[in-house]
Design a protein around this motif. Sequence first.
Motif, PDB file in Angstrom:
ATOM      1  N   ASN A   1     -11.969  15.751  27.242  1.00  0.00           N
ATOM      2  CA  ASN A   1     -12.561  16.713  27.484  1.00  0.00           C
ATOM      3  C   ASN A   1     -13.637  16.105  27.001  1.00  0.00           C
ATOM      4  OD1 ASN A   1     -12.523  18.539  29.892  1.00  0.00           O
ATOM      5  ND2 ASN A   1     -11.570  19.521  27.694  1.00  0.00           N
TER       6      ASN A   1
ATOM      7  N   GLN B   1     -16.359  18.646  19.095  1.00  0.00           N
ATOM      8  CA  GLN B   1     -16.122  19.494  17.471  1.00  0.00           C
ATOM      9  C   GLN B   1     -14.693  20.318  17.578  1.00  0.00           C
ATOM     10  OE1 GLN B   1     -18.780  20.836  16.475  1.00  0.00           O
ATOM     11  NE2 GLN B   1     -19.563  18.972  16.807  1.00  0.00           N
ATOM     12  N   ASP B   2     -13.764  19.964  19.050  1.00  0.00           N
ATOM     13  CA  ASP B   2     -12.505  20.438  18.814  1.00  0.00           C
ATOM     14  C   ASP B   2     -11.109  19.450  18.426  1.00  0.00           C
ATOM     15  OD1 ASP B   2     -10.548  21.822  19.269  1.00  0.00           O
ATOM     16  OD2 ASP B   2     -10.868  22.539  21.482  1.00  0.00           O
ATOM     17  N   ASP B   3     -10.218  20.153  17.189  1.00  0.00           N
ATOM     18  CA  ASP B   3      -9.561  18.791  16.655  1.00  0.00           C
ATOM     19  C   ASP B   3      -8.242  19.446  17.157  1.00  0.00           C
ATOM     20  OD1 ASP B   3     -11.725  17.881  15.089  1.00  0.00           O
ATOM     21  OD2 ASP B   3     -11.107  18.849  13.046  1.00  0.00           O
ATOM     22  N   ARG B   4      -8.059  20.094  18.463  1.00  0.00           N
ATOM     23  CA  ARG B   4      -6.691  20.182  18.540  1.00  0.00           C
ATOM     24  C   ARG B   4      -6.662  18.866  19.668  1.00  0.00           C
ATOM     25  NH1 ARG B   4      -7.543  26.225  21.590  1.00  0.00           N
ATOM     26  NH2 ARG B   4      -9.625  24.777  21.991  1.00  0.00           N
TER      27      ARG B   4
ATOM     28  N   ASP C   1     -14.598  16.257  23.609  1.00  0.00           N
ATOM     29  CA  ASP C   1     -15.145  17.583  22.110  1.00  0.00           C
ATOM     30  C   ASP C   1     -14.339  17.045  20.870  1.00  0.00           C
ATOM     31  OD1 ASP C   1     -15.854  19.872  21.702  1.00  0.00           O
ATOM     32  OD2 ASP C   1     -14.895  21.457  22.925  1.00  0.00           O
TER      33      ASP C   1
ATOM     34  N   LYS D   1     -12.654  10.429  12.257  1.00  0.00           N
ATOM     35  CA  LYS D   1     -11.900  12.004  11.803  1.00  0.00           C
ATOM     36  C   LYS D   1     -10.915  11.650  10.897  1.00  0.00           C
ATOM     37  CE  LYS D   1     -13.767  15.723  14.786  1.00  0.00           C
ATOM     38  NZ  LYS D   1     -13.147  16.463  15.892  1.00  0.00           N
TER      39      LYS D   1
ATOM     40  N   ARG E   1     -22.407  16.067  25.803  1.00  0.00           N
ATOM     41  CA  ARG E   1     -21.825  15.752  24.740  1.00  0.00           C
ATOM     42  C   ARG E   1     -22.452  14.782  23.891  1.00  0.00           C
ATOM     43  NH1 ARG E   1     -16.046  18.474  25.598  1.00  0.00           N
ATOM     44  NH2 ARG E   1     -17.747  21.359  26.423  1.00  0.00           N
TER      45      ARG E   1
ATOM     46  N   GLU F   1     -12.721   9.195  18.212  1.00  0.00           N
ATOM     47  CA  GLU F   1     -12.607  10.470  17.963  1.00  0.00           C
ATOM     48  C   GLU F   1     -11.690  10.925  16.354  1.00  0.00           C
ATOM     49  OE1 GLU F   1     -12.535  14.870  18.531  1.00  0.00           O
ATOM     50  OE2 GLU F   1     -12.142  13.788  20.108  1.00  0.00           O
TER      51      GLU F   1
ATOM     52  N   ASP G   1      -7.734  13.622  24.123  1.00  0.00           N
ATOM     53  CA  ASP G   1      -8.846  14.596  24.457  1.00  0.00           C
ATOM     54  C   ASP G   1      -9.941  14.428  25.345  1.00  0.00           C
ATOM     55  OD1 ASP G   1     -11.102  16.762  24.525  1.00  0.00           O
ATOM     56  OD2 ASP G   1     -11.813  16.437  22.506  1.00  0.00           O
TER      57      ASP G   1
END
Length: 171
Positions: free
Chosen positions: A106, A110-113, A108, A123, A148, A119, A104
């Motif tokens: 970015n 909030q985005d798990d893709r 982010d 998670k 962020r 992170e 990731d």
Amino acid sequence: MVRECGLTAYLLLREGLGVEARLVRLKNRGPWTHVGVLVGGALFESIPSTERTRGGVHMGSLDDFCAPERAVKVGYIPISLVEPQCENLFHWCHEQVKLRIPFDDNYDLQDDRALYCSEFVYKAFLQIQINLISAELSTLSIPLVGVRKVVFPGDLIGMKPVFNNVFTLRS
């Protein structure tokens, strides 16, 4: 079937070298710039892409994680688990490898893709109902994106008041 994990997972932390490590160190709580998880005999981590390697979540090796060209210092934190947690943690991490989840860039949360290293570890443990963060999340200002909330490696070890399982690779 999960390889025997002794019902302990390990957060592996590294004080890294290079530009990205220096940038993380500027915002992180402490020297740690990278984190992975060792569970069921396998090391899982999320790494950025380089000109030689595809980034993202993958199974790595302890030798690579601790390689002198990558690390100044390496530490670990044991986390005791019960049998279903150990197996579920291993399977969730392994599934992210199979899905080829990218790194990731970015940051982010909030985005798990896509998942950056801390992170991913944060998670992974949330999947087994363990929250590794005991303090408020850090913030990061990203050009063209904004501010962020992020999880840095140092945010994950706030749950442990003493961190003395360290070995130094360079002086």
